[in-house]
Design a protein around this motif. Sequence first.
Motif, PDB file in Angstrom:
ATOM      1  N   THR A  45       3.588   4.578   4.236  1.00  0.00           N
ATOM      2  CA  THR A  45       2.149   5.155   4.342  1.00  0.00           C
ATOM      3  C   THR A  45       2.623   6.560   4.482  1.00  0.00           C
ATOM      4  O   THR A  45       3.611   7.014   4.900  1.00  0.00           O
ATOM      5  N   ASP A  46       1.451   7.325   4.112  1.00  0.00           N
ATOM      6  CA  ASP A  46       1.358   8.751   4.383  1.00  0.00           C
ATOM      7  C   ASP A  46       0.740   9.204   5.622  1.00  0.00           C
ATOM      8  O   ASP A  46       0.399   8.068   6.465  1.00  0.00           O
ATOM      9  N   ARG A  47       0.716  10.352   6.207  1.00  0.00           N
ATOM     10  CA  ARG A  47      -0.094  10.733   7.467  1.00  0.00           C
ATOM     11  C   ARG A  47      -1.505  10.333   7.692  1.00  0.00           C
ATOM     12  O   ARG A  47      -1.890   9.772   8.647  1.00  0.00           O
ATOM     13  N   GLU A  48      -2.187  10.010   6.388  1.00  0.00           N
ATOM     14  CA  GLU A  48      -3.553   9.474   6.643  1.00  0.00           C
ATOM     15  C   GLU A  48      -3.778   7.960   6.507  1.00  0.00           C
ATOM     16  O   GLU A  48      -4.636   7.431   6.501  1.00  0.00           O
ATOM     17  N   THR A  66      -4.931  -7.291  -6.663  1.00  0.00           N
ATOM     18  CA  THR A  66      -4.452  -6.583  -5.316  1.00  0.00           C
ATOM     19  C   THR A  66      -3.869  -5.534  -5.538  1.00  0.00           C
ATOM     20  O   THR A  66      -4.077  -4.530  -4.564  1.00  0.00           O
ATOM     21  N   GLU A  67      -3.270  -5.200  -6.717  1.00  0.00           N
ATOM     22  CA  GLU A  67      -2.646  -4.031  -6.872  1.00  0.00           C
ATOM     23  C   GLU A  67      -3.521  -2.633  -6.942  1.00  0.00           C
ATOM     24  O   GLU A  67      -3.101  -1.667  -6.505  1.00  0.00           O
ATOM     25  N   ALA A  68      -4.929  -2.886  -7.389  1.00  0.00           N
ATOM     26  CA  ALA A  68      -5.545  -1.718  -7.328  1.00  0.00           C
ATOM     27  C   ALA A  68      -6.093  -1.375  -5.803  1.00  0.00           C
ATOM     28  O   ALA A  68      -6.517  -0.300  -5.850  1.00  0.00           O
ATOM     29  N   CYS A  69      -5.723  -1.984  -4.722  1.00  0.00           N
ATOM     30  CA  CYS A  69      -5.851  -1.632  -3.477  1.00  0.00           C
ATOM     31  C   CYS A  69      -4.767  -0.725  -2.985  1.00  0.00           C
ATOM     32  O   CYS A  69      -4.930   0.074  -2.085  1.00  0.00           O
ATOM     33  N   VAL A  70      -3.736  -0.547  -3.827  1.00  0.00           N
ATOM     34  CA  VAL A  70      -2.520   0.208  -3.195  1.00  0.00           C
ATOM     35  C   VAL A  70      -2.768   1.808  -3.367  1.00  0.00           C
ATOM     36  O   VAL A  70      -3.407   1.951  -4.278  1.00  0.00           O
ATOM     37  N   GLY A  71      -2.428   2.370  -2.375  1.00  0.00           N
ATOM     38  CA  GLY A  71      -2.825   3.822  -2.190  1.00  0.00           C
ATOM     39  C   GLY A  71      -4.016   4.072  -1.272  1.00  0.00           C
ATOM     40  O   GLY A  71      -4.371   5.165  -1.114  1.00  0.00           O
ATOM     41  N   GLY A 119       8.524  -1.716  10.168  1.00  0.00           N
ATOM     42  CA  GLY A 119       8.465  -0.445   9.925  1.00  0.00           C
ATOM     43  C   GLY A 119       8.929   0.433  11.048  1.00  0.00           C
ATOM     44  O   GLY A 119       8.840  -0.008  12.222  1.00  0.00           O
ATOM     45  N   VAL A 120       8.952   1.959  10.613  1.00  0.00           N
ATOM     46  CA  VAL A 120       9.443   2.672  11.633  1.00  0.00           C
ATOM     47  C   VAL A 120       8.547   4.018  11.304  1.00  0.00           C
ATOM     48  O   VAL A 120       8.132   4.223   9.994  1.00  0.00           O
ATOM     49  N   PRO A 121       8.030   4.975  12.144  1.00  0.00           N
ATOM     50  CA  PRO A 121       7.229   6.024  12.021  1.00  0.00           C
ATOM     51  C   PRO A 121       8.257   6.961  11.192  1.00  0.00           C
ATOM     52  O   PRO A 121       9.326   7.289  11.469  1.00  0.00           O
ATOM     53  N   ALA A 130       4.293  11.525  10.330  1.00  0.00           N
ATOM     54  CA  ALA A 130       4.146  11.873   8.615  1.00  0.00           C
ATOM     55  C   ALA A 130       4.080  10.584   7.980  1.00  0.00           C
ATOM     56  O   ALA A 130       3.655  10.418   6.992  1.00  0.00           O
ATOM     57  N   GLY A 131       3.673   9.549   8.798  1.00  0.00           N
ATOM     58  CA  GLY A 131       3.439   8.178   8.125  1.00  0.00           C
ATOM     59  C   GLY A 131       4.514   7.198   8.794  1.00  0.00           C
ATOM     60  O   GLY A 131       5.122   7.195   9.786  1.00  0.00           O
TER      61      GLY A 131
END
Length: 146
Positions: A45-48, A66-71, A119-121, A130-131
């Motif tokens: 993920t990014d910061r947002e 479902t790929e359309a949701c990515v981002g 995951g890790v930050p 930063a995500g």
Amino acid sequence: SPATAAMPPATTSAAASEPSPHADDADEDLPMSERRHPLRFTWQTDREGRFTFGSDEFLKLIGPLTEACVGRPWREIADTLGLDPQGRMREALAARNAFSGVELNWPVDGGYLPVEFSGVPSLDGERNFAGFQGFGVCRDLAGLSR
């Protein structure tokens, strides 16, 4: 460019003991019906909070709907796809700490597959959030074959 934060020294996590997300690259070129190992993929993920995948193999598996949701931000993806009804992934991301073992039934064209996220930050050069960077594992070989 963001630098990956190490997990706090006093914290241990199953994420640290998981094999590399690329450990089974030998299966990557096989058709899903011949797969012998769990599917591992990277995500970030990014910061947002915009969620993306680093694995073409997983993107092919989830299909175009479902790929359309990515981002998009995680909350939008979860709402659109009906993911994370207990809010475990949302809570893990909001805490901004390392996490592992968040299991979701990820929609793929024609059904669902159980996927475990860890995951890790990530931190920027000034040590600001930063995500996230992480990986997912789908161990359902029969489901992957279908």
